[in-house]
Structure formats: C-alpha cells, structure tokens
Scaffold this motif. Sequence first.
Motif, PDB file in Angstrom:
ATOM      1  N   ILE A   1      11.295  -2.764  -7.832  1.00  0.00           N
ATOM      2  CA  ILE A   1      10.140  -2.692  -8.726  1.00  0.00           C
ATOM      3  C   ILE A   1       9.797  -1.242  -9.045  1.00  0.00           C
ATOM      4  N   GLY A   2      10.716  -0.329  -8.726  1.00  0.00           N
ATOM      5  CA  GLY A   2      10.543   1.064  -9.114  1.00  0.00           C
ATOM      6  C   GLY A   2       9.683   1.864  -8.165  1.00  0.00           C
ATOM      7  N   LEU A   3       8.963   2.832  -8.706  1.00  0.00           N
ATOM      8  CA  LEU A   3       8.147   3.728  -7.890  1.00  0.00           C
ATOM      9  C   LEU A   3       7.065   2.987  -7.122  1.00  0.00           C
ATOM     10  N   LEU A   4       6.646   1.819  -7.620  1.00  0.00           N
ATOM     11  CA  LEU A   4       5.614   1.044  -6.937  1.00  0.00           C
ATOM     12  C   LEU A   4       6.088   0.515  -5.582  1.00  0.00           C
ATOM     13  N   ALA A   5       7.391   0.473  -5.366  1.00  0.00           N
ATOM     14  CA  ALA A   5       7.920  -0.037  -4.098  1.00  0.00           C
ATOM     15  C   ALA A   5       7.935   1.023  -3.008  1.00  0.00           C
ATOM     16  N   LEU A   6       7.746   2.275  -3.365  1.00  0.00           N
ATOM     17  CA  LEU A   6       7.922   3.356  -2.404  1.00  0.00           C
ATOM     18  C   LEU A   6       6.959   3.325  -1.225  1.00  0.00           C
ATOM     19  N   PRO A   7       5.685   2.927  -1.389  1.00  0.00           N
ATOM     20  CA  PRO A   7       4.809   2.877  -0.205  1.00  0.00           C
ATOM     21  C   PRO A   7       5.349   1.994   0.915  1.00  0.00           C
ATOM     22  N   ARG A   8       6.072   0.942   0.595  1.00  0.00           N
ATOM     23  CA  ARG A   8       6.643   0.074   1.631  1.00  0.00           C
ATOM     24  C   ARG A   8       7.830   0.727   2.323  1.00  0.00           C
ATOM     25  N   TRP A   9       8.391   1.779   1.696  1.00  0.00           N
ATOM     26  CA  TRP A   9       9.581   2.431   2.236  1.00  0.00           C
ATOM     27  C   TRP A   9       9.273   3.874   2.665  1.00  0.00           C
ATOM     28  N   ARG A  10       8.006   4.160   2.970  1.00  0.00           N
ATOM     29  CA  ARG A  10       7.607   5.544   3.238  1.00  0.00           C
ATOM     30  C   ARG A  10       8.282   6.123   4.481  1.00  0.00           C
ATOM     31  N   PHE A  11       8.576   5.281   5.491  1.00  0.00           N
ATOM     32  CA  PHE A  11       9.259   5.801   6.686  1.00  0.00           C
ATOM     33  C   PHE A  11      10.660   6.284   6.325  1.00  0.00           C
ATOM     34  N   LEU A  12      11.388   5.491   5.538  1.00  0.00           N
ATOM     35  CA  LEU A  12      12.726   5.901   5.115  1.00  0.00           C
ATOM     36  C   LEU A  12      12.647   7.130   4.209  1.00  0.00           C
ATOM     37  N   LEU A  13      11.596   7.216   3.399  1.00  0.00           N
ATOM     38  CA  LEU A  13      11.405   8.392   2.550  1.00  0.00           C
ATOM     39  C   LEU A  13      11.258   9.644   3.402  1.00  0.00           C
ATOM     40  N   GLN A  14      10.516   9.561   4.484  1.00  0.00           N
ATOM     41  CA  GLN A  14      10.376  10.701   5.396  1.00  0.00           C
ATOM     42  C   GLN A  14      11.719  11.097   5.992  1.00  0.00           C
ATOM     43  N   LEU A  15      12.525  10.105   6.356  1.00  0.00           N
ATOM     44  CA  LEU A  15      13.845  10.405   6.922  1.00  0.00           C
ATOM     45  C   LEU A  15      14.738  11.108   5.905  1.00  0.00           C
ATOM     46  N   LEU A  16      14.675  10.673   4.646  1.00  0.00           N
ATOM     47  CA  LEU A  16      15.494  11.296   3.607  1.00  0.00           C
ATOM     48  C   LEU A  16      15.069  12.744   3.370  1.00  0.00           C
ATOM     49  N   VAL A  17      13.766  13.008   3.394  1.00  0.00           N
ATOM     50  CA  VAL A  17      13.280  14.385   3.225  1.00  0.00           C
ATOM     51  C   VAL A  17      13.775  15.262   4.357  1.00  0.00           C
ATOM     52  N   LYS A  18      13.670  14.770   5.590  1.00  0.00           N
ATOM     53  CA  LYS A  18      14.146  15.542   6.745  1.00  0.00           C
ATOM     54  C   LYS A  18      15.650  15.784   6.658  1.00  0.00           C
ATOM     55  N   LYS A  19      16.380  14.758   6.208  1.00  0.00           N
ATOM     56  CA  LYS A  19      17.838  14.919   6.075  1.00  0.00           C
ATOM     57  C   LYS A  19      18.177  15.994   5.055  1.00  0.00           C
ATOM     58  N   GLU A  20      17.514  15.983   3.907  1.00  0.00           N
ATOM     59  CA  GLU A  20      17.798  16.987   2.876  1.00  0.00           C
ATOM     60  C   GLU A  20      17.501  18.389   3.380  1.00  0.00           C
ATOM     61  N   LEU A  21      16.413  18.552   4.108  1.00  0.00           N
ATOM     62  CA  LEU A  21      16.061  19.877   4.626  1.00  0.00           C
ATOM     63  C   LEU A  21      17.078  20.339   5.662  1.00  0.00           C
ATOM     64  N   ARG A  22      17.525  19.426   6.530  1.00  0.00           N
ATOM     65  CA  ARG A  22      18.523  19.798   7.539  1.00  0.00           C
ATOM     66  C   ARG A  22      19.847  20.175   6.891  1.00  0.00           C
ATOM     67  N   VAL A  23      20.270  19.389   5.906  1.00  0.00           N
ATOM     68  CA  VAL A  23      21.539  19.673   5.235  1.00  0.00           C
ATOM     69  C   VAL A  23      21.472  21.004   4.503  1.00  0.00           C
ATOM     70  N   ARG A  24      20.354  21.279   3.849  1.00  0.00           N
ATOM     71  CA  ARG A  24      20.235  22.503   3.057  1.00  0.00           C
ATOM     72  C   ARG A  24      20.299  23.747   3.932  1.00  0.00           C
ATOM     73  N   TYR A  25      19.706  23.704   5.107  1.00  0.00           N
ATOM     74  CA  TYR A  25      19.632  24.906   5.936  1.00  0.00           C
ATOM     75  C   TYR A  25      20.586  24.871   7.124  1.00  0.00           C
ATOM     76  N   ARG A  26      21.528  23.929   7.101  1.00  0.00           N
ATOM     77  CA  ARG A  26      22.509  23.863   8.188  1.00  0.00           C
ATOM     78  C   ARG A  26      23.366  25.127   8.177  1.00  0.00           C
TER      79      ARG A  26
END
Length: 298
Positions: A21-46
């Motif tokens: 359902i698009g951006l409206l579905a993101l609140p239900r997936w906020r934990f996974l969103l946090q994991l993706l943000v952490k992953k991107e930051l780790r990969v960028r500064y590895r």
Amino acid sequence: MVATNSVELADEPLRPPGHSIGLLALPRWRFLLQLLVKKELRVRYRGSALGMLWSYVKPAVQLLVYYIAMGRFLRLGDSIPSYVVYLFSGMVMINFFNEILSNTTRSIIFNAPLVGKIYLPRELFPVSSVWVAFVHVVPQIVVLIIGALVFGWRPGIYSLLGGVLALLIICAFALGIGLAFAAFNVFFRDAENLIELLMMVAIWLSPVFYQWHMVADAFPPWLFTIYQLNPLAMAVELSHYCFWMPTRGVLVDGADAASLMPPHWVLGVALSSLIALVTLGLGQLIFHRLEGKFAQEL
C-alpha cells in the motif's frame, strides 16, 4: 486457531503480488526500516578511519572552496553581509537534496538480493536512504549553527519554523523524484546519469551563490514566478530566513526579516510545498506501478 487465522487473512485486502500500500505501510515495518538504516551506515563507513567525521570534512572543504572562489575571487561577499552563513545555509539544503536523490535512485539496485529473495514494501529502501541523508545533514546543521552564532545569530520562533519547513520541503520533493527514478533505474540505468545532471545544476537553480533579486532583475516577471515555484529555491530562501537573516549586520534600522524575502514569499512557500507534495504523490504512483516487476528485472 486455524479458523481465527483464516478469518484474519480473509479480512486482508487482496493485492497483486509484489505490491504494497506504499508509504502508508511503513509504520508497520519501522523496525525493519531501522535495520536498513543501520546497515547502510555500516556499509558506507566500513573500513573508514574517519567514519562519520566525513560528514563534517566534506561540506567544510566544499564550503572553503566555494567561499574562496565566490566570496573572494568574485567578491560576492562585498555585497552580501555574513556571506559565509548565507552560502553555507544554502549549501546545507542542496547537499541534503543531492544526497537524498543519489541514495534513493540507487536504493533498489543496491538492495537487489533482498528484493529478489523476500517480500517487503519496496518503499523501505528509498525511505531508509532519506534517513541516512538526514543523519548526514545533522552534523552540517550543527556546524552551521555554530558559525551563525559566531556572526551573532539570534533566531525567533518563526525563523526556526522556517528552517524546519525547509527540510520538510526538500524531503518530500527529493523523495518524490527519488521514488520515480529508483523505479526507472531498475529498467534503465540511464536514470542515474539523469540524476547526476540534476544534482549538478541543482545548486544553480536556487539562490545559494546569488540573491533572489538578481534573478528578478535578469528575467521577465513570469519567468521569475516560475523560479519561485521551484521547491528547492524556496527551501533555500527559508534556510536563509532561519540562519542568515537573524545574524548581525544583515537587518539594518530595525527592518523585519520578511523584508529581505522575495515578493509574495508566503504564497510562494505554500505553492512550492504543494508542488513538493504532488511530486511525492506522483513518485509514489510511478513506483507503485512498476514495483511488481522489480524482482524479475533484477
């Protein structure tokens, strides 16, 4: 238990495979969103020795180069008081816009293994890239505030609200463009080249090195009106309203900060905000129409 689960599943609306359902579905997936943000930051500064310090180093070097070229060689600092604050308050917004565009356009390609193996709302990847860009812009805002304080920064509540609104406009506008080009990039890698061109000219489409009245003097009124409807230009003006105008020596004889803004600037901000939201909606629509084919294309 089986019957209960069957009822719950029956209540769920049916959607084509690969669609959410698009951006409206993101609140239900906020934990996974946090994991993706952490992953991107780790990969960028590895493997990086400085890590997050690059968020300070790169804009500082960029500011120094532009200040010497524009402020000293071209003497723009002679006509614009507190030119360092004026320049950097605009550059912070442009850097934020460019990073969102760059990250979101490549977000689906970079996460191709996840897209091809499991189902999750594909919007998670562009939105996580926006959060990463926000993490990087915060240190730049801190440096900007410190520099503005050196020049006597005394903001009011409306100035601070203008700065927040500038960030929101850029988020909506850049995410809308990024969603569309993230989808296009799955099918045509030329999308990345188009975004790089847009990033290259973005700093010249807004009053970062120059002031708005220079545009008004050089172009007919109808073209200046179109210029004012550019969400990026109005976001930069709001950043000046927040950080530059409340500094020492900018406002003389008790003048109000609004007197330095473009004509009809409140209407311009409202319309550019609306354009940013419409862009976000169109970007979501394009992304939604194409996301069902992401897995097979990747």
